[in-house]
Design an enzyme around this catalytic site. Structure first.
Site, PDB file in Angstrom:
ATOM      1  CD  GLN A 176      -2.357   1.749   0.100  1.00  0.00           C
ATOM      2  OE1 GLN A 176      -3.182   0.809  -0.506  1.00  0.00           O
ATOM      3  NE2 GLN A 176      -2.475   3.005  -0.083  1.00  0.00           N
ATOM      4  N   GLY A 188     -10.661   0.424  -1.007  1.00  0.00           N
ATOM      5  CA  GLY A 188     -10.080   0.277  -2.215  1.00  0.00           C
ATOM      6  C   GLY A 188      -8.914   1.105  -2.447  1.00  0.00           C
ATOM      7  CG  MET A 189      -4.335   1.734  -3.383  1.00  0.00           C
ATOM      8  SD  MET A 189      -4.490   3.504  -2.952  1.00  0.00           S
ATOM      9  CE  MET A 189      -3.608   4.390  -4.375  1.00  0.00           C
ATOM     10  CD  GLU A 190      -6.498   5.845  -5.746  1.00  0.00           C
ATOM     11  OE1 GLU A 190      -7.141   5.167  -5.093  1.00  0.00           O
ATOM     12  OE2 GLU A 190      -6.195   7.075  -5.562  1.00  0.00           O
ATOM     13  CG  ASN A 191      -2.397   0.089  -6.433  1.00  0.00           C
ATOM     14  OD1 ASN A 191      -1.828   1.274  -6.220  1.00  0.00           O
ATOM     15  ND2 ASN A 191      -2.853  -0.486  -5.370  1.00  0.00           N
ATOM     16  CG  HIS A 226     -13.936   5.976  -4.669  1.00  0.00           C
ATOM     17  ND1 HIS A 226     -14.567   7.284  -4.185  1.00  0.00           N
ATOM     18  CD2 HIS A 226     -12.755   6.125  -4.420  1.00  0.00           C
ATOM     19  CE1 HIS A 226     -13.460   7.813  -3.524  1.00  0.00           C
ATOM     20  NE2 HIS A 226     -12.386   7.080  -3.757  1.00  0.00           N
ATOM     21  CD  GLU A 227     -10.910   2.929  -4.716  1.00  0.00           C
ATOM     22  OE1 GLU A 227      -9.952   3.590  -5.162  1.00  0.00           O
ATOM     23  OE2 GLU A 227     -11.319   3.027  -3.603  1.00  0.00           O
ATOM     24  CG  HIS A 270      -9.380   7.454  -7.582  1.00  0.00           C
ATOM     25  ND1 HIS A 270      -9.078   8.596  -7.192  1.00  0.00           N
ATOM     26  CD2 HIS A 270      -9.626   6.713  -6.310  1.00  0.00           C
ATOM     27  CE1 HIS A 270      -9.245   8.847  -6.029  1.00  0.00           C
ATOM     28  NE2 HIS A 270      -9.693   7.693  -5.666  1.00  0.00           N
ATOM     29  CD  GLU A 314      -9.385   9.845  -2.651  1.00  0.00           C
ATOM     30  OE1 GLU A 314     -10.450   9.529  -2.887  1.00  0.00           O
ATOM     31  OE2 GLU A 314      -8.489   9.218  -2.766  1.00  0.00           O
ATOM     32  CE1 TYR A 321     -10.925  10.521   1.365  1.00  0.00           C
ATOM     33  CE2 TYR A 321     -11.819   9.150  -0.308  1.00  0.00           C
ATOM     34  CZ  TYR A 321     -11.037   9.360   0.661  1.00  0.00           C
ATOM     35  OH  TYR A 321      -9.847   8.458   0.661  1.00  0.00           O
ATOM     36  NE  ARG A 364     -13.122  -0.105   3.708  1.00  0.00           N
ATOM     37  CZ  ARG A 364     -14.392  -0.003   3.095  1.00  0.00           C
ATOM     38  NH1 ARG A 364     -15.279  -1.149   2.886  1.00  0.00           N
ATOM     39  NH2 ARG A 364     -14.981   1.006   2.515  1.00  0.00           N
TER      40      ARG A 364
HETATM   41  N1  BES Z   1      -7.101   6.449  -2.677  1.00  0.00           N
HETATM   42  C1  BES Z   1      -7.741   6.037  -1.683  1.00  0.00           C
HETATM   43  C2  BES Z   1      -7.377   5.277  -0.699  1.00  0.00           C
HETATM   44  C3  BES Z   1      -6.207   6.162   0.178  1.00  0.00           C
HETATM   45  C4  BES Z   1      -6.280   7.356   0.604  1.00  0.00           C
HETATM   46  C5  BES Z   1      -4.940   5.646   0.740  1.00  0.00           C
HETATM   47  C6  BES Z   1      -5.271   8.244   1.197  1.00  0.00           C
HETATM   48  C7  BES Z   1      -3.955   6.120   1.180  1.00  0.00           C
HETATM   49  C8  BES Z   1      -4.023   7.629   1.364  1.00  0.00           C
HETATM   50  C9  BES Z   1      -9.087   5.156  -2.190  1.00  0.00           C
HETATM   51  O1  BES Z   1      -9.534   5.649  -3.663  1.00  0.00           O
HETATM   52  C10 BES Z   1     -10.414   5.587  -1.244  1.00  0.00           C
HETATM   53  O2  BES Z   1     -10.687   6.606  -1.085  1.00  0.00           O
HETATM   54  N2  BES Z   1     -10.868   4.238  -0.742  1.00  0.00           N
HETATM   55  C11 BES Z   1     -11.939   4.477  -0.030  1.00  0.00           C
HETATM   56  C12 BES Z   1     -13.413   3.938  -0.570  1.00  0.00           C
HETATM   57  C13 BES Z   1     -13.889   4.867  -1.199  1.00  0.00           C
HETATM   58  C14 BES Z   1     -15.399   4.325  -1.794  1.00  0.00           C
HETATM   59  C15 BES Z   1     -14.590   6.198  -0.381  1.00  0.00           C
HETATM   60  C16 BES Z   1     -11.800   3.408   1.308  1.00  0.00           C
HETATM   61  O3  BES Z   1     -11.011   2.779   1.206  1.00  0.00           O
HETATM   62  O4  BES Z   1     -12.719   3.290   2.268  1.00  0.00           O
HETATM   63 ZN    ZN Z   2     -10.442   7.595  -3.562  1.00  0.00          ZN
END
Ligand code: BES
Ligand code: ZN
Length: 625
Positions: free
Chosen positions: A159, A289-292, A315-316, A319, A338, A405, A578
């Site tokens: 991550q 999720g992580m948008e790799n 969402h992902e 991104h 975000e 967000y 999570r």
């Molecule tokens: N890119 C983010 C996760 C992230 C943000 C990791 C900052 C490290 C630092 C990812 O796109 C995200 O926002 N995930 C959310 C899901 C979403 C539907 C709001 C999550 O993991 O809850």
């Molecule tokens: Zn995000």
């Protein structure tokens, strides 16, 4: 502060010599206008362009060792390349001919790690760093077989966002710096390796995998997963990876992926990364999720069995435009990633399931925002309720709140409501296209907003208003307030319940999990454990398979000391990593002495299952308890 002065000061900060300053202006495609406070890199001197990564993954030692070879672009009188590292063991650095280059690993700085300074000449265009990671590398989570779904093989995932890539690759770890990459990765035979790149679909005999990523990405989008994995194709350019026992369920859950990609493209232009796959990771993955790029990393907690949590996929996927194509220049501009993505996510969901559905999401997001702003103001972080953040000297993780967000979302929605959807969509499409594969600052966005949306359409731009959204705390007075008709129906059922109806008299047969979430969140303050029991008997909340509903229910259960939920609470906390779910549960527990004891007890069992990202937050929470 006046914006021009602001940018000028940042530009000065970015340059530490006169020659760099004048060079900067000569390189039209290289202008890096802002200094990233979270990276030691000096890109105006020497900047990475391509990475060739050769690595071996050792599950026994819990280390990755290898060579990171960079192609550079140097300033005319460059004499050093500076990379970010965090607890890397660097053994040697060589040039293209294998000759040693002098290097120095600097003092460790909190959050940032150590700068790796390599002596180069202006004509040194290749540098190879021989190194290994430390077992505690913060981006990496090494799982024993028992911590996976199938319990057969070990698992590793990374991550990197925000600034953890440097703990597994020495790199210029700044979102404003992009590079292409290729890799050769050796893993134990029988396991598959995947990256944010062109990926294999089968496990091979040799355990050696090669990767290619031709689109330039910032370091926070570097990713690797290794485990016993299978691939199942969903559509022409989409599919899912998961452990064998999970892959079918995952393929069902993401069955609408192609429709989602098409909906996104219709909104804001072609998907630029060719393939879009999702890997479902073991439950300790610290995010939803992580948008790799090309391969979203996802938590198994979205496998609700009924496709009810797929807005996370939207969402992902979103991104792939907001974030991966047009990238926040620094973590102070995080809302550009975000906020845009939440807006885009909701537009995708609206296209697929209708406005009434997406308004439920909007309303939940507004609720989240309201409570978070209240909490932040109460605990003295009012300044962090501004969209443009000031994270210098801090962990960029501090910026991961619903401000970026949900306040970001509301700001964009307020613009949409002002100029009309057609104009706003045309603007966004152009914005993603014109700035693709580039970094963007908040100030740069404001300028484009003014010129390409308002001026272009002969509309008056209320700059003060926009700046209020961005530079002031809290919410502007007439911020949009999404109202969901579907939630109004839920509220009406609550009224019936409060007036004496029994739970089973309620009209709930058409409810989606979002309505259930709203229902649980609306359980009144004064409700007792007794009444929780009544709800639980009727609706089986303690046993729900929907992780969002479950978390909301468990938070209420803790606050009312509804003990029949505590076994499930412990089981959930020990098995899920999570952070979004962990934090509210631990936060609720530590409000009382009994809860604090329970929190400590559970955490002692659960901690080994959590990724650094989560333990870091919970350690801080429990520190003085
Ligand atoms: N890119 C983010 C996760 C992230 C943000 C990791 C900052 C490290 C630092 C990812 O796109 C995200 O926002 N995930 C959310 C899901 C979403 C539907 C709001 C999550 O993991 O809850
Ligand atoms: Zn995000």
């Amino acid at each position: 502060m006046n914006y021009k002065i602001f940018v000028f000061l940042l530009a000065i900060a970015a340059c530490n010599s006169k020659s760099e300053m004048s060079e900067e202006t000569n390189k039209a495609d290289e202008v890096i206008p802002v200094k990233d406070p979270h990276s030691f890199a000096l890109p105006s001197e020497s900047v990475i362009k391509h990475l060739s990564w050769n690595a071996e993954v050792d599950f026994e030692k819990k280390t990755i060792s290898g060579v990171a070879t960079f192609n550079l672009k140097n300033d005319a009188d460059a004499n050093k390349l500076v990379l970010d590292t965090k607890e890397l063991n660097v053994t040697k650095v060589t040039d293209a001919n294998g000759n040693d280059l002098e290097f120095n690993l600097g003092e460790k700085v909190d959050h940032l790690g150590s700068p790796l300074e390599i002596k180069i000449a202006p004509e040194t265009t290749t540098v190879a760093i021989h190194y290994s990671t430390s077992p505690g590398a913060e981006a990496l989570q090494w799982l024993d077989p028992v911590q996976t779904a199938d319990k057969n093989s070990p698992f590793l995932f990374t991550q990197s966002q925000a600034i953890l890539a440097r703990s597994w690759v020495p790199v210029q770890d700044s979102p404003g710096i992009r590079f292409t990459y290729e890799a050769e990765v050796t893993v134990p035979k029988g396991l598959m390796a995947l990256m944010s790149a062109e990926n294999p679909t089968e496990t091979n005999e040799t355990g050696v995998y090669t990767f290619k990523m031709d689109q330039a990405i910032p370091a926070y989008l570097l990713a690797l997963a290794v485990g016993e994995l299978e691939f199942k194709r969903i559509g022409a350019r989409s599919g899912v990876y998961a452990e064998p026992s999970v892959v079918e369920k995952a393929a069902y859950e993401f069955g609408e992926l192609e429709e989602m990609i098409s909906a996104a493209e219709e909104l804001y232009g072609p998907y630029q990364w060719e393939e879009y796959d999702i890997i479902v990771l073991p439950p300790s993955f610290p995010f939803g999720g992580m948008e790799n790029p090309r391969l979203t990393f996802a938590t198994p907690t979205i496998l609700a069995g009924d496709r009810s949590l797929t807005s996370l996929v939207a969402h992902e996927l979103a991104h792939s435009w907001s974030g991966n194509l047009v990238t926040n220049a620094t973590w102070n501009d995080f809302w550009l990633n975000e906020g845009f993505t939440v807006y885009f996510e909701q537009r995708i969901m609206e296209k697929l399931y209708g406005r009434a559905y997406s308004e439920m999401l909007a309303s939940l997001s507004a609720q989240d925002l309201k409570t978070e702003i209240q909490d932040m103001i109460a605990n003295g972080s009012e300044n962090d309720t501004r969209l443009k953040l000031e994270l210098e000297g801090r962990n960029p993780d501090d910026g991961v709140t619903s401000i970026a967000y949900d306040k970001g979302y509301l700001f964009l929605r307020s613009i949409e409501e002002e100029v009309g959807r057609e104009r706003f969509d045309a603007f966004l499409k152009m914005y993603f296209n014109d700035n693709a594969f580039e970094g963007m600052t908040t100030e740069g966005f404001l300028e484009r907003l003014e010129n390409d949306l308002y001026k272009k359409n002969n509309l008056t731009f209320n700059k003060e208003k926009a700046e209020q959204w961005i530079y002031q705390s809290g919410l502007p007075e007439n911020a949009p307030a999404p109202q969901s008709d579907k939630f109004a129906l839920v509220d009406a059922e609550w009224e019936k319940l409060k007036a004496g109806s029994t739970p089973l008299d309620l009209n709930t047969s058409e409810w989606s999990s979002h309505e259930w979430l709203h229902f649980v969140r609306s359980i009144p303050e004064e409700y007792t454990a007794e009444q929780m029991k009544m709800l639980d008997t009727a609706f089986k909340f303690t046993n729900t398979g929907n992780s969002e509903v479950l978390t909301a229910w468990l938070v209420k259960s803790i606050s009312k000391d509804y003990t029949p939920a505590y076994n499930r609470l412990e089981e959930f906390l020990v098995n899920t990593g999570r952070r979004k779910f962990l934090m509210p549960l631990y936060e609720e527990m530590i409000k009382t002495d009994k809860g604090t004891a329970m929190a400590k007890d559970i955490y002692a069992k659960a901690r080994p299952n959590y990724h650094f990202v989560s333990t870091n937050s919970i350690d801080a929470l429990l520190k003085d308890k």
